[in-house]
Design an enzyme around this catalytic site. Structure first.
Site, PDB file in Angstrom:
ATOM      1  N   CYS A   1      -2.638   7.455  -5.233  1.00 26.06           N
ATOM      2  CA  CYS A   1      -1.184   7.389  -5.266  1.00 26.06           C
ATOM      3  C   CYS A   1      -0.827   6.130  -6.038  1.00 26.06           C
ATOM      4  O   CYS A   1      -1.475   5.097  -5.874  1.00 26.06           O
ATOM      5  CB  CYS A   1      -0.655   7.316  -3.845  1.00 26.06           C
ATOM      6  SG  CYS A   1       1.108   7.004  -3.741  1.00 26.06           S
TER       7      CYS A   1
ATOM      8  N   TYR B   1       0.850  -1.196   0.000  1.00 27.19           N
ATOM      9  CA  TYR B   1       0.000   0.000   0.000  1.00 27.19           C
ATOM     10  C   TYR B   1       0.881   1.239   0.000  1.00 27.19           C
ATOM     11  O   TYR B   1       2.077   1.167   0.286  1.00 27.19           O
ATOM     12  CB  TYR B   1      -0.941   0.004   1.213  1.00 27.19           C
ATOM     13  CG  TYR B   1      -0.284   0.370   2.523  1.00 27.19           C
ATOM     14  CD1 TYR B   1       0.310  -0.613   3.311  1.00 27.19           C
ATOM     15  CD2 TYR B   1      -0.259   1.689   2.979  1.00 27.19           C
ATOM     16  CE1 TYR B   1       0.922  -0.290   4.507  1.00 27.19           C
ATOM     17  CE2 TYR B   1       0.349   2.023   4.174  1.00 27.19           C
ATOM     18  CZ  TYR B   1       0.937   1.031   4.942  1.00 27.19           C
ATOM     19  OH  TYR B   1       1.544   1.352   6.127  1.00 27.19           O
ATOM     20  N   CYS B   2       0.228   2.394  -0.326  1.00 28.40           N
ATOM     21  CA  CYS B   2       0.985   3.643  -0.323  1.00 28.40           C
ATOM     22  C   CYS B   2       0.128   4.735   0.305  1.00 28.40           C
ATOM     23  O   CYS B   2      -0.388   4.538   1.397  1.00 28.40           O
ATOM     24  CB  CYS B   2       1.450   4.003  -1.721  1.00 28.40           C
ATOM     25  SG  CYS B   2       0.140   3.947  -2.962  1.00 28.40           S
ATOM     26  N   ARG B   3      -0.038   5.862  -0.399  1.00 29.21           N
ATOM     27  CA  ARG B   3      -0.738   6.985   0.252  1.00 29.21           C
ATOM     28  C   ARG B   3      -2.250   6.880   0.173  1.00 29.21           C
ATOM     29  O   ARG B   3      -2.957   7.630   0.836  1.00 29.21           O
ATOM     30  CB  ARG B   3      -0.279   8.302  -0.378  1.00 29.21           C
ATOM     31  CG  ARG B   3       1.135   8.649   0.018  1.00 29.21           C
ATOM     32  CD  ARG B   3       1.689   9.763  -0.830  1.00 29.21           C
ATOM     33  NE  ARG B   3       3.036  10.129  -0.392  1.00 29.21           N
ATOM     34  CZ  ARG B   3       3.941  10.709  -1.162  1.00 29.21           C
ATOM     35  NH1 ARG B   3       3.644  11.004  -2.417  1.00 29.21           N
ATOM     36  NH2 ARG B   3       5.121  11.013  -0.681  1.00 29.21           N
ATOM     37  N   GLY B   4      -2.713   6.009  -0.665  1.00 28.51           N
ATOM     38  CA  GLY B   4      -4.153   5.879  -0.817  1.00 28.51           C
ATOM     39  C   GLY B   4      -4.501   5.615  -2.270  1.00 28.51           C
ATOM     40  O   GLY B   4      -3.611   5.397  -3.090  1.00 28.51           O
TER      41      GLY B   4
END
Lengths: 215, 215
Positions: free
Chosen positions: B184, B178-181
């Site tokens: 992203c 996962y990352c920033r949402g």
DNA sequence: TAATCATTCCAGTACTTATTAGATTGTTTG
DNA sequence: CAAACAATCTAATAAGTACTGGAATGATTA
């Protein structure tokens, strides 16, 4: 890498379409009204004190952002919120505004009927008292709005009829009056009238949208 | 009666101040970035691909709406969200947008790494699997963002370092990146790289803000 | 104390949006 | 089928917003 930028711009731009709807005071008022149930353009315009044309064009924005649905009923076209999330978002936006904006807090303090609305913050105990019949929860909105949705155990006496129908209310119990929500002043007027007539009356800031919103 | 109109206009106008902030794509991107933790103006400008001046002026809007706070740290001024409600509102706005706007849905489908992100919708089972060590939850954001807040049981390998540090990851378990949402694309890239290298990798759309948001 | 750095403020231009007036569409009622 | 009605669409104008370049501020470093 360049492609990623283009995609991101597109995504945020789409979300901003929703944000734009919430950026105009009059559109917010229309949403607030639609939280009370479906309404015709004419009703919305009248309640929001704007011209039919202007209401129509604001409603067009709502429609294009897919936040409302329309249906023709005879001569009229009725608007309704597309789903509950829209009402929830309205509640969350105005709640955040009340949390952060001092100007708004001050303005709201002025209209609060002071300071016995302690009960307003405590749903559980209000619900319990209403269930037991210790207080009367009074919905002073127009009848159609009450029929569309109302707080548990609430009775309906529209503000317009309140003066004539005072006898229906008990003097030995507290009356908790509510209307469309914190930006509607009907409950304020109702409480003022009731107090003048010797009733023990309290103003509940919340309306059906605030009550139903996920917390 | 006239006075009531003036008061209402004032109230809705105040709330619209918050709505206005959410009406510009670039401001939304800045909020999204600030959901990952406090950042300097320069970082925000770079990450959002805009000029320093433009970033500064958008941040000014955020500041005037009281949605962010600033603090000087040496040469820099760092911005942070004023409170969690701001992040929650951002999540609710983009969630509603994804619910209602077909264009947005289509754009998001294109970037989804297909179709094994079933797990993404089921927090409970992801959490359970992560606790048991059956999957590796991988945070591919920059280290500072991981340190500020991360998902339960997540390990940090910034996307930039991922290629060199592949050996740290197991090949016999699924990796959930996962990352920033959802807006992203770092996790998308990470999953692509991992799959190419023979790992079993899944993309989780949610970031810390979505995870932490009240549902 | 001067030079540098990070950021903001100010002024100007291009672009959007709010609002109003006039013409138009689709529905109902006589 | 004509008249009345409800709402929308199409301009047109005024007000507001996004973005850019140049000057100004306030802290830090040489």
């Amino acid at each position: 890498m360049k492609g990623a930028r283009r995609i991101k711009d597109l995504l945020y731009e789409q979300v901003a379409r929703i944000g734009k709807v919430f950026s105009s005071p009059k559109r917010l008022e229309l949403i607030d009204l639609l939280c009370q149930g479906e309404k015709t353009v004419e009703t919305l315009a009248r309640e929001a004190s704007i011209s039919l044309k202007l209401a129509s064009s604001h409603l067009r924005e709502l429609r294009m952002a897919q936040l409302v649905e329309t249906e023709r009923q005879g001569k009229n076209i009725v608007y309704r919120l597309a789903n509950k999330s829209v009402a929830d978002l309205w509640v969350q936006v105005h709640t955040l505004a009340e949390e952060r904006l001092v100007d708004l807090q001050l303005a709201l303090q002025k209209i609060a009927t002071q300071p016995d609305d302690l009960i307003a913050n405590d749903r559980e105990s209000l619900l319990k008292a209403a269930r037991k019949g210790e207080v009367v929860v009074l919905d002073v909105r127009p009848t159609e709005e009450y029929l569309n949705a109302h707080l548990p155990f609430a009775r309906s006496i529209p503000l317009e009829e309140l003066r004539q129908r005072l006898a229906e209310l008990p003097k030995d119990r507290s009356i908790v009056a509510y209307c469309r929500g914190p930006y509607c002043l009907m409950a304020v007027d109702a409480v003022e009238l009731l107090k003048k007539e010797g009733y023990s009356a309290i103003h509940l800031r919340e309306g059906v949208a605030e009550w139903a919103a996920v917390k």
